[in-house]
Design a protein around this motif. Structure first.
Motif, short mmCIF file in Angstrom:
data_model
loop_
_atom_site.label_atom_id
_atom_site.label_comp_id
_atom_site.label_asym_id
_atom_site.label_seq_id
_atom_site.Cartn_x
_atom_site.Cartn_y
_atom_site.Cartn_z
N CYS A 44 5.62 -26.48 -16.25
CA CYS A 44 5.10 -25.19 -15.84
C CYS A 44 5.99 -25.14 -14.75
O CYS A 44 6.11 -25.79 -13.59
CB CYS A 44 3.65 -24.92 -15.65
N LYS A 45 6.38 -23.57 -14.40
CA LYS A 45 7.23 -23.12 -13.22
C LYS A 45 6.05 -23.02 -11.89
O LYS A 45 4.91 -22.49 -12.42
CB LYS A 45 7.93 -21.96 -13.56
N THR A 46 6.61 -23.12 -10.94
CA THR A 46 5.79 -22.71 -9.73
C THR A 46 5.96 -21.29 -9.68
O THR A 46 6.90 -20.58 -9.79
CB THR A 46 6.48 -23.38 -8.60
N ALA A 47 4.77 -20.49 -9.26
CA ALA A 47 4.55 -19.04 -9.53
C ALA A 47 5.22 -18.62 -7.96
O ALA A 47 5.08 -19.11 -7.02
CB ALA A 47 3.35 -18.73 -9.41
N ALA A 48 5.92 -17.48 -8.31
CA ALA A 48 6.34 -16.72 -6.93
C ALA A 48 5.23 -15.69 -6.68
O ALA A 48 4.86 -15.03 -7.33
CB ALA A 48 7.44 -15.86 -7.42
N LEU A 49 4.64 -15.68 -5.45
CA LEU A 49 3.49 -15.09 -4.95
C LEU A 49 3.93 -13.87 -4.53
O LEU A 49 3.33 -12.56 -4.86
CB LEU A 49 2.83 -15.68 -4.04
N GLY A 50 4.78 -13.52 -3.98
CA GLY A 50 5.39 -12.35 -3.13
C GLY A 50 6.12 -11.36 -4.10
O GLY A 50 6.40 -11.77 -5.16
N LEU A 51 6.81 -10.42 -3.44
CA LEU A 51 7.64 -9.57 -4.21
C LEU A 51 9.19 -10.06 -4.15
O LEU A 51 9.42 -10.77 -3.41
CB LEU A 51 7.78 -8.13 -3.62
N PRO A 52 9.85 -9.79 -5.35
CA PRO A 52 11.14 -10.27 -5.13
C PRO A 52 12.09 -9.64 -4.11
O PRO A 52 11.68 -8.40 -3.37
CB PRO A 52 11.84 -9.95 -6.45
N ASP A 53 13.00 -10.18 -3.43
CA ASP A 53 13.80 -9.75 -2.35
C ASP A 53 14.62 -8.35 -2.80
O ASP A 53 14.64 -8.16 -3.81
CB ASP A 53 15.00 -10.84 -2.14
N GLY A 54 14.29 -7.31 -1.64
CA GLY A 54 14.71 -6.19 -1.94
C GLY A 54 13.75 -5.06 -2.56
O GLY A 54 14.04 -3.93 -2.47
N VAL A 55 12.47 -5.53 -2.93
CA VAL A 55 11.57 -4.82 -3.70
C VAL A 55 10.56 -4.29 -2.60
O VAL A 55 10.10 -4.97 -1.95
CB VAL A 55 10.78 -5.27 -4.72
N GLY A 69 2.18 -5.64 -2.94
CA GLY A 69 2.52 -5.66 -1.52
C GLY A 69 1.87 -4.52 -0.73
O GLY A 69 2.10 -4.28 0.40
N MET A 70 1.05 -4.05 -1.30
CA MET A 70 0.28 -2.74 -0.41
C MET A 70 -1.07 -2.73 -1.04
O MET A 70 -1.89 -3.10 -1.78
CB MET A 70 1.00 -1.36 -1.23
N HIS A 71 -1.90 -2.18 0.41
CA HIS A 71 -3.07 -2.23 0.41
C HIS A 71 -3.28 -0.64 0.72
O HIS A 71 -2.43 0.20 1.04
CB HIS A 71 -3.65 -2.90 1.43
N ASP A 72 -4.56 -0.23 0.42
CA ASP A 72 -4.93 1.03 0.88
C ASP A 72 -4.63 1.71 2.16
O ASP A 72 -4.12 2.92 2.48
CB ASP A 72 -6.48 1.45 0.59
N GLN A 73 -4.58 0.67 3.04
CA GLN A 73 -4.03 1.01 4.42
C GLN A 73 -2.66 0.88 5.00
O GLN A 73 -2.31 0.91 5.96
CB GLN A 73 -5.15 0.29 5.51
N GLY A 74 -1.93 0.33 3.75
CA GLY A 74 -0.49 0.29 3.99
C GLY A 74 -0.14 -1.21 3.44
O GLY A 74 -0.72 -2.05 2.85
N PRO A 75 1.16 -1.73 3.99
CA PRO A 75 1.85 -2.88 3.49
C PRO A 75 1.30 -4.18 3.91
O PRO A 75 0.54 -4.21 4.94
CB PRO A 75 3.27 -2.94 3.95
N LEU A 76 0.80 -4.95 2.95
CA LEU A 76 0.36 -6.29 3.16
C LEU A 76 1.28 -7.35 3.82
O LEU A 76 2.38 -7.20 3.65
CB LEU A 76 -0.26 -6.91 1.82
N PRO A 77 0.85 -8.37 4.79
CA PRO A 77 1.75 -9.23 5.12
C PRO A 77 2.38 -9.84 3.87
O PRO A 77 1.89 -10.47 2.88
CB PRO A 77 1.16 -10.16 5.98
N THR A 78 3.40 -10.63 4.06
CA THR A 78 4.16 -11.34 3.29
C THR A 78 3.47 -12.78 2.89
O THR A 78 3.06 -13.33 3.72
CB THR A 78 5.64 -11.77 3.65
N PRO A 79 3.02 -13.02 1.60
CA PRO A 79 2.25 -14.25 1.44
C PRO A 79 3.46 -15.48 1.56
O PRO A 79 4.40 -15.58 1.40
CB PRO A 79 1.99 -14.29 -0.17
N LYS A 80 2.35 -16.75 1.94
CA LYS A 80 3.05 -17.88 1.96
C LYS A 80 3.38 -18.38 0.66
O LYS A 80 2.80 -18.46 -0.29
CB LYS A 80 2.25 -18.96 2.66
N GLU A 81 4.91 -18.58 0.47
CA GLU A 81 5.38 -19.06 -0.76
C GLU A 81 5.35 -20.65 -0.71
O GLU A 81 5.49 -21.34 0.38
CB GLU A 81 6.98 -18.72 -0.89
N GLY A 82 5.44 -21.34 -1.89
CA GLY A 82 5.30 -22.84 -2.00
C GLY A 82 3.92 -23.39 -1.90
O GLY A 82 2.94 -22.67 -1.64
#
Length: 132
Positions: A44-55, A69-82
């Motif tokens: 199984c591949k490791t999942a990518a949690l955040g948005l791809p680069d440039g999106v 990557g968005m919540h009602d109040q604005g952008p969410l922080p970038t999730p920790k990958e890995g």
């Protein structure tokens, strides 16, 4: 055993005698099909949690529960990958895809069996009773 390994995925299906076997009463003999699939870090591949680069983050459509990557109040922080959680998410996603594909095949096969039985009954000349 690594911390991010998945277990086995077993499917047990009681069929309605689709193999043509029958008992003395003319009823079909049920069959049992066991399918085993294993999901772990080796397949199984490791999942990518955040948005791809440039999106850019956008507000999702109602009913869309994918990461936007968005919540009602604005952008969410970038999730920790890995880490092991991304591996667990990848394992669960792979198991879900395999389960969906397997069950879709079972459903389609059962639909075809029911349709063929309906055609056989229709060809037998069954007539509807007239209403008074």
């Amino acid at each position: 055993q690594p911390a991010a390994s998945g277990g086995s995925y077993d499917v047990h299906s009681d069929g309605g005698g689709n193999d043509g076997n029958s008992d003395l009463g003319g009823k079909s003999t049920p069959s049992i099909i066991i399918t085993k699939q294993y999901f772990d870090a080796s397949n199984c591949k490791t999942a990518a949690l955040g948005l791809p680069d440039g999106v850019e983050p956008i507000k999702p459509e109602p009913g869309d529960y994918s990461y936007s990557g968005m919540h009602d109040q604005g952008p969410l922080p970038t999730p920790k990958e890995g880490g092991e959680f991304t591996q667990i998410i990848g394992i669960v996603s792979s198991a879900k895809k395999a389960s969906d594909a397997y069950l879709t095949g079972v459903i389609e096969k059962e639909k075809a069996i029911v349709a063929s039985k309906m055609n056989v009954k229709g060809e037998a000349g069954q007539q509807k009773r007239k209403r008074n």
